[in-house]
Design a protein around this motif. Structure first.
Motif, mmCIF file in Angstrom:
data_model
loop_
_atom_site.group_PDB
_atom_site.id
_atom_site.type_symbol
_atom_site.label_atom_id
_atom_site.label_comp_id
_atom_site.label_asym_id
_atom_site.label_seq_id
_atom_site.Cartn_x
_atom_site.Cartn_y
_atom_site.Cartn_z
ATOM 1 N N THR A 79 1.280 7.362 -16.081
ATOM 2 C CA THR A 79 1.684 6.326 -15.425
ATOM 3 C C THR A 79 1.345 6.502 -13.995
ATOM 4 O O THR A 79 0.824 5.582 -13.178
ATOM 5 N N LYS A 80 1.926 7.498 -13.323
ATOM 6 C CA LYS A 80 1.774 7.570 -11.802
ATOM 7 C C LYS A 80 0.262 7.846 -11.486
ATOM 8 O O LYS A 80 -0.199 7.550 -10.414
ATOM 9 N N GLU A 81 -0.409 8.552 -12.289
ATOM 10 C CA GLU A 81 -2.002 8.640 -12.045
ATOM 11 C C GLU A 81 -2.815 7.485 -12.106
ATOM 12 O O GLU A 81 -3.461 7.138 -11.270
ATOM 13 N N PHE A 82 -2.177 6.798 -13.268
ATOM 14 C CA PHE A 82 -2.960 5.380 -13.306
ATOM 15 C C PHE A 82 -2.571 4.385 -11.938
ATOM 16 O O PHE A 82 -3.504 3.706 -11.343
ATOM 17 N N GLN A 83 -1.273 4.527 -11.694
ATOM 18 C CA GLN A 83 -0.773 3.714 -10.384
ATOM 19 C C GLN A 83 -1.569 4.178 -9.299
ATOM 20 O O GLN A 83 -2.125 3.394 -8.173
ATOM 21 N N THR A 84 -1.930 5.578 -9.101
ATOM 22 C CA THR A 84 -2.462 6.223 -7.877
ATOM 23 C C THR A 84 -4.023 5.722 -7.805
ATOM 24 O O THR A 84 -4.786 4.997 -6.951
ATOM 25 N N LEU A 85 -4.606 5.800 -9.183
ATOM 26 C CA LEU A 85 -6.083 5.228 -9.190
ATOM 27 C C LEU A 85 -6.252 3.676 -8.773
ATOM 28 O O LEU A 85 -7.058 3.050 -8.210
ATOM 29 N N GLU A 86 -5.455 2.953 -9.299
ATOM 30 C CA GLU A 86 -5.092 1.515 -9.044
ATOM 31 C C GLU A 86 -5.292 1.315 -7.527
ATOM 32 O O GLU A 86 -5.842 0.318 -7.328
ATOM 33 N N TYR A 87 -4.423 2.003 -6.898
ATOM 34 C CA TYR A 87 -4.080 1.866 -5.439
ATOM 35 C C TYR A 87 -5.478 2.200 -5.078
ATOM 36 O O TYR A 87 -5.680 1.388 -3.922
ATOM 37 N N PHE A 88 -6.025 3.233 -5.194
ATOM 38 C CA PHE A 88 -7.286 3.709 -4.692
ATOM 39 C C PHE A 88 -8.427 2.527 -4.973
ATOM 40 O O PHE A 88 -9.288 2.250 -3.899
ATOM 41 N N MET A 89 -8.533 2.046 -5.952
ATOM 42 C CA MET A 89 -9.388 1.030 -6.346
ATOM 43 C C MET A 89 -8.885 -0.169 -5.621
ATOM 44 O O MET A 89 -10.030 -0.827 -5.376
ATOM 45 N N LYS A 90 -8.022 -0.663 -5.391
ATOM 46 C CA LYS A 90 -7.735 -1.783 -4.610
ATOM 47 C C LYS A 90 -7.710 -1.530 -3.247
ATOM 48 O O LYS A 90 -7.755 -2.847 -2.513
ATOM 49 N N HIS A 91 -7.995 -0.565 -2.544
ATOM 50 C CA HIS A 91 -8.402 -0.368 -1.180
ATOM 51 C C HIS A 91 -9.539 0.555 -0.892
ATOM 52 O O HIS A 91 -9.550 1.604 -0.539
ATOM 53 N N PRO A 92 -10.564 -0.088 -1.543
ATOM 54 C CA PRO A 92 -11.931 0.602 -1.377
ATOM 55 C C PRO A 92 -12.469 0.764 0.022
ATOM 56 O O PRO A 92 -12.081 0.032 1.000
ATOM 57 N N THR A 128 -3.148 7.176 3.493
ATOM 58 C CA THR A 128 -2.563 8.453 3.547
ATOM 59 C C THR A 128 -1.530 8.900 2.647
ATOM 60 O O THR A 128 -1.120 7.873 1.812
ATOM 61 N N SER A 129 -0.964 9.974 2.574
ATOM 62 C CA SER A 129 -0.033 10.418 1.373
ATOM 63 C C SER A 129 1.241 9.586 1.825
ATOM 64 O O SER A 129 1.807 9.286 0.859
ATOM 65 N N GLN A 130 1.446 9.236 3.125
ATOM 66 C CA GLN A 130 2.775 8.528 3.240
ATOM 67 C C GLN A 130 2.619 7.080 2.580
ATOM 68 O O GLN A 130 3.727 6.462 2.117
ATOM 69 N N GLN A 131 1.446 6.383 2.701
ATOM 70 C CA GLN A 131 1.017 5.446 2.152
ATOM 71 C C GLN A 131 1.338 5.297 0.871
ATOM 72 O O GLN A 131 1.876 4.265 0.241
ATOM 73 N N LEU A 132 0.628 6.276 0.062
ATOM 74 C CA LEU A 132 0.864 6.500 -1.472
ATOM 75 C C LEU A 132 2.377 6.597 -1.776
ATOM 76 O O LEU A 132 2.879 6.019 -2.671
ATOM 77 N N MET A 133 3.008 7.285 -1.079
ATOM 78 C CA MET A 133 4.571 7.680 -1.309
ATOM 79 C C MET A 133 5.288 6.317 -1.070
ATOM 80 O O MET A 133 6.162 6.083 -2.148
ATOM 81 N N ASP A 134 4.887 5.547 -0.235
ATOM 82 C CA ASP A 134 5.793 4.383 0.160
ATOM 83 C C ASP A 134 5.492 3.089 -0.990
ATOM 84 O O ASP A 134 6.297 2.537 -1.414
ATOM 85 N N GLN A 135 4.133 3.143 -1.324
ATOM 86 C CA GLN A 135 3.760 2.122 -2.556
ATOM 87 C C GLN A 135 4.129 2.514 -3.982
ATOM 88 O O GLN A 135 4.278 1.741 -4.837
#
Length: 66
Positions: free
Chosen positions: A29-42, A47-54
């Protein structure tokens, strides 16, 4: 995006192959959410802080190597 298809209903990722078939890619689930975040921010530096916050709940304390 590209050859990747995210199925938000089932949290599955598929890789479209040239002949039209799709291969499922197993992600947590976390990998999916990370990939989704990257795809929504092409084309953006994320930053790692943005990922942790989101991606982590308020009060969670993920380690720096998460």
């Amino acid at each position: 995006m590209g050859h990747l298809v995210l199925d938000y209903g089932t949290y599955q990722v598929f890789l479209q192959i040239a002949d039209g078939e799709a291969t499922a890619i197993a992600l947590t689930t976390k990998e999916f959410q990370t990939l989704e975040y990257f795809m929504k921010h092409p084309n953006q530096v994320v930053t790692s802080q943005q990922l942790m916050d989101q991606l982590w709940e308020v009060g969670a304390e993920p380690t720096s190597n998460v």
